[in-house]
Design a protein around this motif. Structure first.
Motif, PDB file in Angstrom:
ATOM      1  N   VAL A 190     -58.721  27.959  29.636  1.00  0.00           N
ATOM      2  CA  VAL A 190     -58.853  26.716  30.403  1.00  0.00           C
ATOM      3  C   VAL A 190     -60.187  26.052  30.082  1.00  0.00           C
ATOM      4  CG1 VAL A 190     -59.136  25.775  32.724  1.00  0.00           C
ATOM      5  CG2 VAL A 190     -57.298  27.405  32.262  1.00  0.00           C
ATOM      6  N   GLU A 191     -61.227  26.845  30.065  1.00  0.00           N
ATOM      7  CA  GLU A 191     -62.562  26.305  29.784  1.00  0.00           C
ATOM      8  C   GLU A 191     -62.632  25.699  28.387  1.00  0.00           C
ATOM      9  OE1 GLU A 191     -67.236  27.858  29.718  1.00  0.00           O
ATOM     10  OE2 GLU A 191     -65.668  29.086  30.635  1.00  0.00           O
ATOM     11  N   ALA A 192     -61.996  26.361  27.421  1.00  0.00           N
ATOM     12  CA  ALA A 192     -62.049  25.903  26.030  1.00  0.00           C
ATOM     13  C   ALA A 192     -61.115  24.738  25.749  1.00  0.00           C
ATOM     14  CB  ALA A 192     -61.714  27.064  25.097  1.00  0.00           C
ATOM     15  N   GLY A 193     -60.208  24.438  26.665  1.00  0.00           N
ATOM     16  CA  GLY A 193     -59.252  23.360  26.443  1.00  0.00           C
ATOM     17  C   GLY A 193     -58.016  23.787  25.689  1.00  0.00           C
ATOM     18  N   ILE A 194     -57.874  25.089  25.409  1.00  0.00           N
ATOM     19  CA  ILE A 194     -56.643  25.585  24.790  1.00  0.00           C
ATOM     20  C   ILE A 194     -55.489  25.389  25.770  1.00  0.00           C
ATOM     21  CG2 ILE A 194     -55.486  27.633  23.843  1.00  0.00           C
ATOM     22  CD1 ILE A 194     -58.406  28.670  23.247  1.00  0.00           C
TER      23      ILE A 194
END
Length: 623
Positions: free
Chosen positions: A304-308
């Protein structure tokens, strides 16, 4: 001809906060609202005299949440949930738009007639705006075109048993038929991604461990690998809903790097809970796919943090307590689904505090990315001039203990019972109207139905242009001719993801002269008239981007002008900043802070800001 009606004046007011969440950061600002839309985001000192001001102090003002995964169940199963109660829960949770799944209503939304029946059932009951999905089931692919014409936000399929006889699983051939119908529309196929392999018997029906093991991660992985193959073949957007296993992340990352139009959702319960917290017989936690262990949970948080993982949706799916098998604690008989529509903001902020995430990241996952994926990108998901005035105003320091009996959704069963959460929604605004305040719904139910705004993807639009027109269009996004040539030289864009990846790759490979050429296509901050004649066609774009200086006072404009001169004399190029959502004072502060840097440092900063501007302009080409 009847008599001309007098124009109805639109109410104009401002909401001020030290913590307004915009696309470019969290700022001290005043949001000027006119009627249903945001007129401007300005420095509080620049609010016109005499305007009504609602000052919320240090409360956070975020874009209204778009919950793109809600099971309302009406018509047909209103004992489970309905539009009146579901949208009340949404308003209380700062959710200003929900998108309703095609099941568990009866009839399921697999025909145009069923969609019309659902909309009739929802009429005048909705406290927030509502969009709808269609369903893909065996044999209904011929219905898809008419449902897309009705503005559905996506088409949902199950790759396993849905639990309802009237919504059977789609086989690979069914998925192919659906994807053929969706090709070139830009409308995504949503997929419950589990393919049931070898049946694993539940020996102890009250044991959560046995239930979770009966639906192993391999079921998800098999489905996701098939969906990626189909996405590659049909080049049609596919959205994987409620991802629960981190084992699928590597293949998802590879698909994204390939440029495939794959997007992914997970749910708050997969990010908040882990299997060790679930006691035997606690069927309120039953969902499919199941909640897994802590290491898996933490890997999903990383994604979620990485935008995956682009979006987080509640997958709100309540049912009567007897169907949840609360008394028997039998996981094999309990309906799968977690009721949590009202809690998403608080659950996600509680996680954010643990992970060090900002309100800006939450807004990206809960508002802006859902708006982009589901065709609401020109009206919802951002606090920016021209967008709907949808806001959730919340207290980031306040805490509460969840009691299902106090939630607005139908029934009182929730997996979050007794959990201590941080972040309380204080006010919710829908299109400029206060609809919820401090525990109570306010006023009439003004929710309306929303349609998918743009059936054509950006990549499809650009692919339709002749070469000269394509060059000119891309040049409005970035003034570097080398960048434009690299974009065109890569051939047709296979998807919007491919387009954005190519834009970034092309930019990162440019030499300094190319960067300076791109910078020169912009006016100075605070001086739109300095725009070069060659780029006169971008004046209105630049004006919108610099809306924050529109009402700047003379002193700020004078200081901006002097700082712009000093900046150019030192670095040899104009000051570049992504001005969207920033006030004149904030831009001045950034300019003055960057004046002390070396030329090499500042060239990197300016290049990074230009890439942001380019990506924003690309996104607005079909808005």
């Amino acid at each position: 001809m009847g008599e001309q009606q007098p124009a109805v004046s639109k109410p104009v007011f401002a909401i001020c906060s030290t913590r307004v969440v915009t696309a470019s950061g969290e700022i001290n600002a005043a949001i000027i609202v006119e009627g249903e839309v945001i007129r401007a985001v300005v420095d509080p000192a620049e609010v016109p005299a005499g305007l009504q001001v609602i000052n919320v102090g240090d409360l956070v003002v975020s874009p209204g949440i778009i919950d793109a995964h809600v099971h309302v169940n009406e018509p047909g199963r209103t004992k489970w949930e309905g539009f009146e109660t579901a949208t009340a829960a949404a308003a209380a949770g700062g959710v200003t738009t929900i998108i309703d799944m095609p099941l568990n209503s009866s009839p399921v939304t697999t025909t145009k007639a069923a969609l019309k029946k659902k909309q009739a059932a929802a009429s005048e009951k909705c406290a927030v705006d509502v969009g709808f999905y269609a369903g893909l089931v065996p044999g209904n692919h011929h219905e898809i075109a008419s449902l897309v014409e009705e503005g559905v936000m996506g088409v949902k399929a199950f790759l396993c048993d849905s639990g309802l006889d009237e919504f059977p699983a789609s086989s690979e051939s069914d998925l192919r038929e659906g994807l053929r119908e969706l090709q070139s529309t830009g409308v995504p196929l949503l997929a419950h991604a589990e393919i049931v392999g070898k049946q694993i018997q539940i020996d102890h029906p009250q044991a959560y461990h046995d239930y979770a093991n009966s639906r192993p991660p391999e079921f998800e992985l098999a489905a996701i690998e098939l969906l990626i193959d189909l996405c590659r073949e049909y080049q049609t957007p596919i959205h994987i809903v409620h991802l629960a296993t981190a084992k699928a992340l590597p293949v998802i990352v590879d698909a994204k790097l390939e440029g495939l139009p794959i997007t992914v959702e997970t749910c708050p319960h997969y990010l908040y809970f882990d299997s060790a917290q679930i006691q035997d017989g606690e069927t309120r936690f039953k969902c499919a796919p199941p909640i897994r262990d802590r290491a898996n949970r933490d890997a999903l948080r990383d994604a979620v943090e990485a935008g995956i993982i682009e979006t987080v949706g509640s997958d709100h799916s309540p049912c009567p307590s007897e169907l949840k098998a609360i008394d028997s604690g039998d996981f094999s008989k309990a309906w799968g689904g977690i009721a949590s529509l009202q809690l998403t903001q608080s659950v996600m902020w509680t996680i954010a505090l643990d992970r060090g995430w900002s309100p800006v990241l939450l807004a990206e996952r809960l508002s802006w990315r859902p708006a982009q994926i589901f065709g609401l990108q020109s009206s919802k998901g951002r606090i920016e001039a021209g967008y709907d005035a949808d806001f959730v105003i919340w207290d980031p320091s306040a805490t509460f203990q969840v009691s299902g009996a106090k939630l607005f959704h139908r029934g009182d069963v929730t997996a979050y019972e007794g959990c201590n959460l941080q972040g309380i929604v204080k006010h919710t605004y829908l299109r400029g109207t206060l609809i919820y305040e401090d525990g109570s719904l306010i006023g009439d139910r003004i929710g309306k139905f929303v349609r998918r705004e743009s059936p054509q993807p950006l990549s499809g639009f650009l692919n339709s242009l002749e070469e000269q027109e394509l060059f000119q269009t891309l040049e409005t996004c970035c003034g570097s001719r080398e960048w434009v040539n690299r974009m065109i030289g890569g051939g047709k864009f296979t998807s919007d993801s491919d387009l954005l990846l190519r834009a970034k790759t092309a930019w990162e490979g440019l030499r300094e002269p190319d960067l300076l050429e791109a910078f020169s296509a912009h006016p100075r901050i605070g001086d739109i008239d300095s725009l070069r004649a060659k780029f006169a066609n971008t004046k209105s774009i630049a004006e919108n981007e610099q809306a924050g200086v529109k009402d700047a006072d003379e002193e700020v404009l004078k200081r901006l002008s002097a700082a712009n001169d000093e900046y150019f004399d030192k670095f040899g190029f104009i000051f570049i900043v992504c001005a969207t959502g920033k006030t004149s004072r904030q831009m001045l502060q950034i300019l003055e802070e960057r004046l002390v840097l070396s030329r090499d440092q500042e060239l990197k900063n300016a290049a990074a800001e230009q890439l942001k501007i380019t990506e924003l302009r690309l996104g607005k080409l079909i808005v």
